[in-house]
Motif scaffolding. Sequence first.
Motif, PDB file in Angstrom:
ATOM      1  N   HIS A 881       0.735  -1.141   0.080  1.00 59.36           N
ATOM      2  CA  HIS A 881      -0.064   0.037  -0.178  1.00 59.36           C
ATOM      3  C   HIS A 881       0.734   1.291   0.004  1.00 59.36           C
ATOM      4  O   HIS A 881       1.672   1.544   0.977  1.00 59.36           O
ATOM      5  N   VAL A 882       0.818   1.794  -0.981  1.00 52.20           N
ATOM      6  CA  VAL A 882       1.878   3.283  -1.322  1.00 52.20           C
ATOM      7  C   VAL A 882       0.808   4.059  -1.859  1.00 52.20           C
ATOM      8  O   VAL A 882       0.313   3.789  -2.807  1.00 52.20           O
ATOM      9  N   ASN A 883       1.023   5.249  -1.343  1.00 50.91           N
ATOM     10  CA  ASN A 883       0.180   6.322  -1.923  1.00 50.91           C
ATOM     11  C   ASN A 883      -1.416   6.334  -2.433  1.00 50.91           C
ATOM     12  O   ASN A 883      -1.728   6.675  -3.109  1.00 50.91           O
ATOM     13  N   GLY A 884      -1.637   5.503  -1.567  1.00 51.83           N
ATOM     14  CA  GLY A 884      -3.447   5.493  -1.383  1.00 51.83           C
ATOM     15  C   GLY A 884      -3.645   4.316  -2.477  1.00 51.83           C
ATOM     16  O   GLY A 884      -4.768   4.211  -2.688  1.00 51.83           O
ATOM     17  N   GLU A 885      -2.842   3.722  -3.080  1.00 54.38           N
ATOM     18  CA  GLU A 885      -3.202   2.669  -3.880  1.00 54.38           C
ATOM     19  C   GLU A 885      -2.192   1.161  -3.689  1.00 54.38           C
ATOM     20  O   GLU A 885      -1.253   1.467  -2.924  1.00 54.38           O
ATOM     21  N   PHE A 886      -2.941   0.087  -3.852  1.00 48.03           N
ATOM     22  CA  PHE A 886      -2.085  -1.142  -3.811  1.00 48.03           C
ATOM     23  C   PHE A 886      -1.227  -1.490  -4.856  1.00 48.03           C
ATOM     24  O   PHE A 886      -1.625  -1.607  -6.091  1.00 48.03           O
ATOM     25  N   LEU A 887       0.018  -1.607  -4.720  1.00 49.16           N
ATOM     26  CA  LEU A 887       0.944  -1.861  -6.025  1.00 49.16           C
ATOM     27  C   LEU A 887       1.537  -3.148  -5.934  1.00 49.16           C
ATOM     28  O   LEU A 887       1.887  -3.717  -4.670  1.00 49.16           O
ATOM     29  N   GLU A1537      14.791  14.417   1.020  1.00 44.02           N
ATOM     30  CA  GLU A1537      15.969  13.870   1.413  1.00 44.02           C
ATOM     31  C   GLU A1537      15.879  13.421   2.984  1.00 44.02           C
ATOM     32  O   GLU A1537      16.409  12.329   3.217  1.00 44.02           O
ATOM     33  N   ALA A1538      15.058  14.006   3.877  1.00 45.25           N
ATOM     34  CA  ALA A1538      14.788  13.560   5.271  1.00 45.25           C
ATOM     35  C   ALA A1538      14.078  12.618   5.270  1.00 45.25           C
ATOM     36  O   ALA A1538      14.157  11.569   5.921  1.00 45.25           O
ATOM     37  N   SER A1539      13.112  12.447   4.143  1.00 42.72           N
ATOM     38  CA  SER A1539      12.217  11.130   4.178  1.00 42.72           C
ATOM     39  C   SER A1539      13.237   9.948   3.806  1.00 42.72           C
ATOM     40  O   SER A1539      13.213   8.968   4.454  1.00 42.72           O
ATOM     41  N   SER A1575      17.473  -4.351  -2.930  1.00 48.27           N
ATOM     42  CA  SER A1575      16.370  -4.419  -2.060  1.00 48.27           C
ATOM     43  C   SER A1575      16.142  -2.995  -1.626  1.00 48.27           C
ATOM     44  O   SER A1575      15.005  -2.662  -1.069  1.00 48.27           O
ATOM     45  N   MET A1576      17.079  -1.981  -1.347  1.00 49.38           N
ATOM     46  CA  MET A1576      16.808  -0.638  -0.928  1.00 49.38           C
ATOM     47  C   MET A1576      16.097   0.314  -1.668  1.00 49.38           C
ATOM     48  O   MET A1576      15.424   1.141  -1.415  1.00 49.38           O
ATOM     49  N   VAL A1577      16.251   0.080  -3.183  1.00 46.04           N
ATOM     50  CA  VAL A1577      15.498   0.761  -4.120  1.00 46.04           C
ATOM     51  C   VAL A1577      14.142   0.834  -3.861  1.00 46.04           C
ATOM     52  O   VAL A1577      13.556   1.988  -3.866  1.00 46.04           O
ATOM     53  N   PRO A1578      13.294  -0.009  -3.782  1.00 47.79           N
ATOM     54  CA  PRO A1578      11.761   0.211  -3.595  1.00 47.79           C
ATOM     55  C   PRO A1578      11.441   0.810  -2.477  1.00 47.79           C
ATOM     56  O   PRO A1578      10.430   1.573  -2.455  1.00 47.79           O
ATOM     57  N   VAL A1579      12.293   0.604  -1.479  1.00 46.99           N
ATOM     58  CA  VAL A1579      11.929   1.435  -0.056  1.00 46.99           C
ATOM     59  C   VAL A1579      12.044   2.722  -0.231  1.00 46.99           C
ATOM     60  O   VAL A1579      11.161   3.571  -0.087  1.00 46.99           O
ATOM     61  N   ILE A1580      13.192   3.083  -0.807  1.00 43.58           N
ATOM     62  CA  ILE A1580      13.474   4.542  -1.145  1.00 43.58           C
ATOM     63  C   ILE A1580      12.250   5.180  -2.229  1.00 43.58           C
ATOM     64  O   ILE A1580      11.596   6.149  -1.863  1.00 43.58           O
ATOM     65  N   ILE A1584       9.295   8.066  -1.140  1.00 38.88           N
ATOM     66  CA  ILE A1584       9.100   9.145  -1.834  1.00 38.88           C
ATOM     67  C   ILE A1584       7.807   9.324  -2.642  1.00 38.88           C
ATOM     68  O   ILE A1584       7.014  10.316  -2.372  1.00 38.88           O
ATOM     69  N   LEU A1585       7.516   8.323  -2.928  1.00 36.83           N
ATOM     70  CA  LEU A1585       5.989   8.226  -3.661  1.00 36.83           C
ATOM     71  C   LEU A1585       5.038   8.342  -2.613  1.00 36.83           C
ATOM     72  O   LEU A1585       3.868   8.946  -2.784  1.00 36.83           O
ATOM     73  N   ASN A1586       5.192   7.756  -1.514  1.00 34.00           N
ATOM     74  CA  ASN A1586       4.028   7.754  -0.340  1.00 34.00           C
ATOM     75  C   ASN A1586       4.008   8.981   0.182  1.00 34.00           C
ATOM     76  O   ASN A1586       2.809   9.434   0.498  1.00 34.00           O
ATOM     77  N   GLU A1587       5.237   9.548   0.379  1.00 32.73           N
ATOM     78  CA  GLU A1587       5.041  10.774   1.216  1.00 32.73           C
ATOM     79  C   GLU A1587       5.292  12.163   0.642  1.00 32.73           C
ATOM     80  O   GLU A1587       4.847  13.037   0.776  1.00 32.73           O
ATOM     81  N   HIS A1588       5.529  12.079  -0.753  1.00 28.99           N
ATOM     82  CA  HIS A1588       5.962  13.117  -1.661  1.00 28.99           C
ATOM     83  C   HIS A1588       5.024  13.094  -2.996  1.00 28.99           C
ATOM     84  O   HIS A1588       5.194  14.025  -3.992  1.00 28.99           O
ATOM     85  N   GLN A1589       4.384  11.998  -3.317  1.00 27.17           N
ATOM     86  CA  GLN A1589       3.761  11.783  -4.622  1.00 27.17           C
ATOM     87  C   GLN A1589       4.627  12.003  -5.899  1.00 27.17           C
ATOM     88  O   GLN A1589       4.186  12.737  -6.747  1.00 27.17           O
ATOM     89  N   LEU A1590       5.773  11.426  -5.765  1.00 23.63           N
ATOM     90  CA  LEU A1590       6.920  11.857  -6.593  1.00 23.63           C
ATOM     91  C   LEU A1590       7.493  10.403  -6.959  1.00 23.63           C
ATOM     92  O   LEU A1590       7.978   9.640  -5.940  1.00 23.63           O
ATOM     93  N   VAL A1591       7.644  10.174  -8.255  1.00 22.17           N
ATOM     94  CA  VAL A1591       8.214   8.960  -8.865  1.00 22.17           C
ATOM     95  C   VAL A1591       9.604   9.471  -9.276  1.00 22.17           C
ATOM     96  O   VAL A1591       9.947  10.339 -10.084  1.00 22.17           O
TER      97      VAL A1591
END
Length: 1936
Positions: A881-887, A1537-1539, A1575-1580, A1584-1591
Amino acid sequence: MAESNPELQAKLVELEHELEEGDITKKGYEKRRTQLLSQYLDPSQLQQLQNDIHRDSLQDERRPSSSFTPYAVPQINTQPPFEPARPESQYATYNQNTMGRQPEYMAYPPSQVGRFQEKQLGIRTNSLQRQSSYGHETFIPRPQTPEYGYSRDGTMVSSDYAFNPETQPGYDGGFGSPGEASRLSTMLDSQQVYFSDFTGQQMHDNRDSYGGPNRYSAGDAFSPTVGIPPPMLTQSELPGEGGVACQPPLDPRELPFPVYDPHNPNKGMAEFDSMGAVLRYRARTNPRQAAFWVLDSKGKETTSITWEKVASRAEKVAKVIREKSDLRRGDRVALVYRDTEIIEFAIALLGCFIAGVVAVPLNGADDYQKLILLLGTTQAHLALTTDNNLKAFTRDISQNRLKWPTGVEWWKTNEFSSYHPKRHEDLPALIVPDLAYIEFSRAPTGDLRGVVLSHRTIMHQMACISAMMSTIPAGAEDTDTFSTGLRDTNGNFIAKPPKTGPADIILSYLDPREGPGLILGVLYALYGGHTTVWLEPSTVETPGLYAHLISKYKTTVMVADYPGLKTAVYNYQQEPLATRNFKKNTEPNFGTVKICLINALTVDCEFHEVLADRWLRPMRNPRARELVAPMLCLPEHGGMIISVRDWLGGEERMGCPLSNEGEEEEEEEKKSESDTSLLNGYTSLIGGPKTKKQNRKKGRTELTEALLDKEALKMNEVLVLAMGDEAKKRANEPGTLRVGAFGYPIPDATLAIVDPESNLLCSPYSIGEIWVDSPSLSGGFWHLQKHSETIFHARPYRFYEGSPTPVLMEMEFLRTGLLGCVIEGKVFVLGLYEDRIRQRVEWVEHGVPELEHRYFFVQHLVVSLLKTVPKIYDCSAFDNHVNGEFLPIILIETQAASTAPTNPGGPPRQLDIHFLDSLCERCMEVLYQEHHLRVYCVMVTAPNTLPRVIKNGRREIGNMLCRKDFESGSLPCVFVKFGVERAVQNLALGDDPVGGIWSRMASAARQSYLLMQDKQYSGVDHREVVMDDRTSTALNQFSNIHDLMQWRVSRQSEELAYCTIDGRGKEGKGINWKKFDLKVAGVAMYLKNKVKVKPGDHLLLMYTHSEDFVFAVHACFCLGAVAIPMPPIDQNRLNEDAPALLHIIADYKVKAILVNHDVDHVLKTKTVSQHLKQSALILKVTLPNTYSTTKPPKQSTGCRELGLTIRPAWVQPGYPALVWTYWTPDQRRIAVQLGHDTMMALCKVQKETCQMTSTRPVLGCVRSTIGLGFVHTCLMGIFLAAPTYLVSPVDFAQNPNLLFQTLSRYKIKDAYATSQMLDHAIARGAGKALPLYELKNLMIATDGRPRVDVYQNVRVHFAQANLDKTAINTVYSHVLNPMVASRSYMCIEPIELWLDMNALRRGLIMPVDPDTEPIALRIQDSGMVPVNTQISIVNPETNQLCLVGEYGEIWVQSDANAHSFYGSKERLDMERFNGRTIDGDPNVRYVRTGDLGFLHNVTKPIGPNGAPVDMQVLFVLGSIGDTFEVNGLNHFSIDIEASVEKCHRNICPGGCAVFQAGGLVVVVAEVFRRSFLASMVPVIVNTILNEHQLVTDIVAFVGKGDFHRSRLGEKQRGKILAGWVTRKMRAIAQFNIRDPLGTDGIQEEPGMAVSRASTSTFRNGGAASVKGSMKSGSMLGMTNQMQSMQLQTPPPGTQELPGQPQMHIPPPQHGAFEMPVGRYPESIPELGPGKETENDDTPTEAKREFLPQEGVNYSPADARGMFDDTSTIERNHQQYGASGLSTSPRPTPLKSGPPDQQHPDPDAGPPQPSYSFKPFLESPTFLDEPTPTPRDFNNGSSAPEQYEPGSPQWPLTSSTSPSNQHSNQSSTNQYQNQYPQQEWGYGDDQPEEQPRGLRVANRNSVAEAGESSEEEWPREAIMYESFGQGRSGVGMERLT
């Protein structure tokens, strides 16, 4: 009413008696009661009676059963009809009615379960049950259901588990004295209070192992773990007139006959109440019968035992436990055995049953952590095991240096002998607790949970299994015509089914310690007196061995699972002779097999055909199809069986249709058309009619198969296309799914299909969660009370006709977590709840946007991938669940991802990136084509590396564990590929996706939203006259600080002026005002006579923090020279400081360098001097002489006597007296010019704002060369006539306590500090013990958004020092004004706001509640405006005042503002100092700060007597240069960056930089460890997508230490950006997230999602307008070589608009991998001359077409054009507020020329510096560049390097203007040679108007030809404090 009619009363009593006896059902009772009442009542009374009955029934469903009296005839009354209302709590009414009530007996009508228990077990639980005598004191009982609620509670002795041996009759206390609290006792009444379902107290209240966000919906839907009703339906969702059609729970079937012992038909098994009693019975009746045979992996018998021996050894174990331990009845005993030790395990388990203790089987003795956890959770102090296990356990503990579990005694049961009772000695009586054993299993989330099983639960399960087994048809011909459905008067069948034999041979390889392996292999074998043959699971892998063992032991019951059966069956298909000839002279014969029980959660229909027709039937079993019986067990809830194929009948009473209506109609039609003459199928005539096949109706006992529509399943609907044989024939049709049923629910089980999100009963033919209730099920989890209530005692909601409110049902169920449906009464399971993936789809229908979710099951996806995509070892999937949708996330295990060496000891194998990328792409395509699933991410790992769980005894990928590791970034992933263009839909778009938030369209949208709001500008506190508090003289009459100093000398010559505090805290020799004047005169005369300084000369002042620096500053003032203070050079960072020094010398024609003794010593050291000489030689810079002013010639007269006075020309506005040189973290120089008037204004603002007086001294410590540090050190003491104390930053670094000691000793009221020095002091613990109550204003300077942690840290640290919390004040300091806003003397704590991030990206300010918005941005205010200062918030594009509720650029009007950047004549820079608002006062001239912020009004009770005071405070958000725009939304890089920095523990603190380059959003992260970065890439990306709506587009990683930081640890974004653009950054790995071309060749599903272009990112590229310098991104101080580099890759998915030619280049490798970044292409693209653009908000023609406004009026600056003067290139730009978020505009090449050395007339105007390097900046153009042609490469530039599709580098091209190629080669450095530059021609090819770009005032100096620096761009560093250097390091002068 009924009492008045005796005849009616008698008939009602008789009717109730029949109901109590079970002769009629409740429905029949109500029907007959209505008939009786209608005969004796008139219609009006009858109608009112019916209303009352309906009211009471609703109340009964909602009311707890303790007050339930359903069968009393209601009285007719006049009460209003009942209106059902939803209760606030499920238990509210019950608690009020039961708490404090005395024990009472409550009678209930027996349910069907109760009748069975009364008949089979000899108890009546529901008819008469006494409430626990202490239940109301220890716990709140669970509300009960009259009809079904006691189905599981009826299997318990009582509803309370607080066991006290003293209260139990017949217990002799053999386990120890009842009055003693034994050490090993685990159930002391004084310590333990247990819940009614044996769950005990909640041990881990914060544990969320089940039912949390991982199990059920992570969205806003109803969660089953929260005890609240589902949300109310909206108006559109309200049920219609017909109500909501819901599928009611299936009524339970009854056991049709009593269960008898298979060996003795006269012995009813209901006589036994526990398995211990059954064991003793077996020892008497079947002593010599084999109980267990254990086989090894080769099929050889290793051991066996008879029932007599089992009973004897079990009695011995029980006897030892009773006599040798201190355990009480009900205490837990751990059983630690391996699966091969089934006999020892069974003996220990049955011994615990007999002894009355609770067994805890622990499978996995090698897992030490699990063992410790379970022993502690169950409080088991005794563990039973074998000698071999104990030895292995001891060895493992010693090898791993672990500790033995404390408080646990270990017994070896294999050394126990048998029990031989003495003559005439009877066996001890069986008095067992209610609880039998606790089975631990792992939840899908990986957490261990224990399920409690009672003896009566086991007995009921055994009775059901025995009944089902006894009715299996033998397959012989029917010899009796008597109907098998007829019963006698006792309810028993008259014609009993034939039996094949008294005992069964059970062949099993399932784990005998848990689940169905334990239930069938041990307990059922004991219950029926059967023999269990157990073999190791690996046995089935040997071809033919499994079939041989089935034949050898004449197996009747096979207990297996799909993996084992598939192995054996497919081995037979490949090599049938290996099975048939396994043993000579013996062929396999399965004729004895009655049933094959397959443990599974889902049915594999296709395999059933192979199993029955191609394995069982060839092995001589004529009933092959009837043998196959998939068995639905609950591995998470005790392994109990809830559905399996049976022949018991009674399904017609379940209350659901048992056949399709369509099928019945078809059968009727076929029957009417059939020829009745050919019923037997024979004819005697050769030429007669053909034989017609007789239609045989499919029996209900056969396995049912259904063909479902896939598209309907995606919407949770069941659309049956075909059933039975037709489903098999049509199974290959596209868009269909073939599913199989398990069977009917087991007898006495109630089953319901419930929506797992809302807990509402599902409608018929829909997918939901299977909820079941049965006496065969457990009562709850061990020690998890909360989860037991929500999982084991869940209550569904349902709608009733005519009511829109869901009503909570009284029936309680177990939530199985299985999703399925009921078709024709049979259970179909599609998978676990965790195995369902959701995806949102959107479309527009009739102009209305629609949104729904589609559902997919992981099993179906896995099957598609394994069948279609080759070389996949295993795979799984889950949604995130990211940015209001299930991916959807797909995980793949493949051998290609393994780096294991091919040969042992060889090098690691390299990954085939091309193959992994194509594999991921293929997976995405397959899932989209077959399932229309838009995959978000595919991750690739090596085989057997994903986390596993044990399912049905086998290790399978645990997708919930994978999700957990995915979210934490700990999956062992080596490759990752994203599909964000397809999957991500919920991306926000701004009001103007092209123009950004500052465009006129976006501004108009905000203004319409904020229509009634006021404009944002502050008030002004004008103070023209400033009085001297010592002499009451107006200080305004002094035009400069030197004259004021002379007045101080004349009025108070003997008072202290300056004093230095040494490193030990001692005062130096103080200097009074007279001596101060003499010192200044001495230095001035030395400079005048020795250095020959004349007015207008530039002098570089490089001093340590000392009095010598102050003397030199004032000497420059009185000589008319321009002072340029600079921190001392740091010999540890010469590669940065030396170029910075040399460029200042060259740029400003510095005549001399003034130093003191310490700095002179450093400059003369060999390392520093040689480095400076070599660098000066390369740069062709002449080093000026260095002069030490430490000991100048003494003077006996002062300045005035020597004629050192200020001339009138020097105090004119615009004449430079001082130049402050600021250095950004990435070493970019910003020079600010100050005149005498500005310095006096600075002092005035400081004095009046901070209420400074001459009675309190001034302190100078850090940053004494610029800003407030310079003002306090050099000016404020003179202005106030107060002494100034100097504390060296070097001394402070070594002893931070020195500063606070000085503050306390001299009672300094106002002090200046930085957040870095306070962090240092706090880390060293300084200042705690010193009284600081006199410090009223600690000013903490910040040039941007204040850190929210600084105030709290300082307040807490200095609380012991009595520092007032209102004395900690933030000051917003800008390079153009050191005090724009301040919190000084506001007398309140910082004002904090939490801002909505979504609104902030659109330019709006919306404060929110942080509790409801967890990702809100927390900010603190920067204070109020000082005196003589006004702030306005202005739109940087339109120059209009912003309204309250939006943010804009901060414009400042103040006397203390600097008037210009030093030496800059650029109109663009002048515009910064000439800001004028369109809708404000045109006479007010502002300075544009380049920072974003807003004004906020607050009211605080700080007035007299607490009167409220209105205040207007400033909030600073950050620099415009640190923002970038995507999709028309504004993003602050620091927030992103803080996120990122807090999303993963492997990312270094402060180790992230986000910027936009070439239209791509790039994230660079510094990591500690380099393994599995993929494995860190999807977390990052998800963060960003969840908190800032940015890809993001690219994620790059650098190792620790390779991330560019300044000497103070600040990020050097400019260097990071330059290193990434030039491929010089030592990146470990780089991952591409988005497809650069935005296309992948897959068409979207029509009507489902918006097109990819609609989700693509609109980038701001192209030339910006005049105000666009705030928007275009920053220059970052890169050299012209760096600035000319632009990635030509167009933004992903950007539509090609008119006027925007696209670059067509090969796409880079999409998908990322982990590998070192190798050599990059050396060609860097050069952008050709851009076409002339008009003065618009955006540079493209398409933008003008996009905007609806035409004829927009622009500001005079826009109309005039800042680049009209293109005849000269001698421009000097000063950039402000940028840290590097986008690649910079290109400058023109720098021309060098000899500077004119001349001295202006002292009385003339200010000096005009000339420069040898003149950079000119052009705007960045991303999309409007022409596509390179072959001709461009033939004009002298190198052709682009061939791009390899698999390489990680981006394709880079370049082109060079031939007219300037030659001139470039004459003055190039190493990077110009590597990256050919294109220059603007200034001859005939010169464009008429240069594109406008970002204004930069002070160009970044660049190296000339031949510079030997190893760095790719100049080192212009900040000269700040370095804590690592000793006192000898003069570079430690600065702290910040």
